[in-house]
Design an enzyme around this catalytic site. Structure first.
Site, PDB file in Angstrom:
ATOM      1  N   ASN A  12     -53.565  45.893  19.306  1.00  0.00           N
ATOM      2  CA  ASN A  12     -52.242  46.460  19.571  1.00  0.00           C
ATOM      3  C   ASN A  12     -52.436  47.801  20.257  1.00  0.00           C
ATOM      4  OD1 ASN A  12     -49.665  47.482  19.530  1.00  0.00           O
ATOM      5  ND2 ASN A  12     -49.527  47.665  17.292  1.00  0.00           N
ATOM      6  N   LYS A  14     -50.271  49.649  21.658  1.00  0.00           N
ATOM      7  CA  LYS A  14     -49.108  50.545  21.539  1.00  0.00           C
ATOM      8  C   LYS A  14     -48.800  51.153  22.921  1.00  0.00           C
ATOM      9  CE  LYS A  14     -50.337  51.067  16.734  1.00  0.00           C
ATOM     10  NZ  LYS A  14     -50.440  51.889  15.542  1.00  0.00           N
ATOM     11  N   HIS A 105     -43.251  45.577  13.760  1.00  0.00           N
ATOM     12  CA  HIS A 105     -44.285  46.567  13.441  1.00  0.00           C
ATOM     13  C   HIS A 105     -43.650  47.746  12.696  1.00  0.00           C
ATOM     14  CE1 HIS A 105     -47.301  49.687  13.994  1.00  0.00           C
ATOM     15  NE2 HIS A 105     -48.172  48.706  14.147  1.00  0.00           N
ATOM     16  N   GLU A 107     -43.893  50.795  13.045  1.00  0.00           N
ATOM     17  CA  GLU A 107     -43.355  51.848  13.924  1.00  0.00           C
ATOM     18  C   GLU A 107     -41.973  51.467  14.434  1.00  0.00           C
ATOM     19  OE1 GLU A 107     -46.804  52.020  16.442  1.00  0.00           O
ATOM     20  OE2 GLU A 107     -47.935  52.813  14.740  1.00  0.00           O
ATOM     21  N   GLU A 176     -49.773  45.025   7.076  1.00  0.00           N
ATOM     22  CA  GLU A 176     -50.216  46.345   7.508  1.00  0.00           C
ATOM     23  C   GLU A 176     -49.617  47.409   6.586  1.00  0.00           C
ATOM     24  OE1 GLU A 176     -51.393  46.454  11.910  1.00  0.00           O
ATOM     25  OE2 GLU A 176     -49.231  46.617  11.872  1.00  0.00           O
ATOM     26  N   GLY A 182     -53.357  54.040  11.450  1.00  0.00           N
ATOM     27  CA  GLY A 182     -53.701  55.224  12.221  1.00  0.00           C
ATOM     28  C   GLY A 182     -54.162  56.405  11.385  1.00  0.00           C
ATOM     29  N   SER A 221     -56.248  50.760  10.236  1.00  0.00           N
ATOM     30  CA  SER A 221     -57.567  51.415  10.296  1.00  0.00           C
ATOM     31  C   SER A 221     -58.736  50.435  10.210  1.00  0.00           C
ATOM     32  CB  SER A 221     -57.672  52.506   9.218  1.00  0.00           C
ATOM     33  OG  SER A 221     -56.700  53.517   9.459  1.00  0.00           O
TER      34      SER A 221
END
Ligand code: PGA
Length: 264
Positions: A12, A14, A105, A107, A176, A182, A221
């Site tokens: 991904n 992003k 996702h 985000e 996730e 991250g 991660s």
């Protein structure tokens, strides 16, 4: 991993690598993937890079006599066309040559207010257009520390179960944990396996074949040095990789770990 489900590793990207650097990275991934036949590989570049990347990856596949890697979008809008300024439909992604799309996702849930029902609509639209859907679920740190991990994750899973039925290998769930994305804080293989097993059990309660065919990726991660231990868990069928997918030297070791496990 389980022998009946080929491992699936997706990068991904992003909002990174929209131009020539994306083409270069995708070609490097395609070349690496050609040596790892047991692993299904996809990259999810920014939309603008997709028409640049697809022909290059097809050319690598032609030269090396392998199937091309998958290219994924990172979002879609669940209507076929119309007055939705700024949006792109599942049909448009499929027509452009995408094979996958990442949906829900964290985000998008956090910054763009996507809720479970909207994510389920998107998954349905993706599958109806012939795309594979990677539906993301996961708890925040606050939800984990207050003991609500499974409540939250299974609520998100319940929202997509009705639309995933019949999708077979095109239906993927990415677990996730938001606190692991991250941050460099990866879930332990045992903790991740526990949640994956709970997701699998939930799928099985709805439909045994859904549980058998749906791949459940771990994300958050994932790096070359932790991938093997995660992927060795029986209910972890792959990885959704953010930061470590942005450079071939970080991504390739994850692909190789999956190949080594799948090849026994
Ligand atoms: P990360 O991101 O690997 O950088 O933690 C994963 C993701 O957001 O899909």
């Amino acid at each position: 991993m389980h022998p009946s489900r080929p491992p699936f590793i997706a990068g991904n990207w992003k909002m990174h690598h929209a131009g020539p650097s994306g083409v270069e990275l995708a070609v490097a991934v395609a070349r690496a993937a050609a040596l790892l036949p047991a692993v299904e590989v996809a990259v999810a570049p920014p939309l603008l890079a997709i028409p640049l990347i697809l022909p290059e990856c097809a050319e690598v596949a032609r030269q090396l006599h392998v199937a091309p890697i998958g290219v994924a979008a990172q979002n879609l809008y669940p209507a076929p066309k119309g007055a939705f300024t700024g949006e792109v439909s599942a049909e448009m992604l499929a027509e452009a040559g995408c094979r996958w799309v990442i949906l829900g996702h964290s985000e998008r849930r956090q910054y763009f207010g996507e809720d479970d029902a909207f994510v389920a609509k998107k998954v349905a639209a993706a599958l109806a257009a012939g795309l594979g859907a990677i539906a993301c679920v996961g708890e925040t740190l606050e939800e984990r520390t207050s003991g609500r991990t499974l409540d939250v994750v299974l609520r998100m899973v319940d929202a997509v179960i009705p639309v995933l039925r019949g999708a077979g290998a095109r239906g993927v769930i990415a677990y996730e944990p938001v606190w692991a994305i991250g941050t460099g804080k990866v879930a332990t293989p045992d903790d991740a396996q526990q949640v994956h097993a709970a997701i699998r059990a939930r799928l099985a309660a709805a439909d045994a074949s859904l549980a058998a065919t749906t791949r459940i990726q771990y994300g958050g991660s994932v790096k070359g040095d932790n991938a093997r231990a995660l992927l060795a868990q029986p209910d972890i069928d792959g990885a959704l990789v953010g930061g470590a997918s942005l450079e071939i030297d970080a991504f390739a070791p994850i692909l190789r770990a999956a190949q080594a496990l799948a090849a026994g």
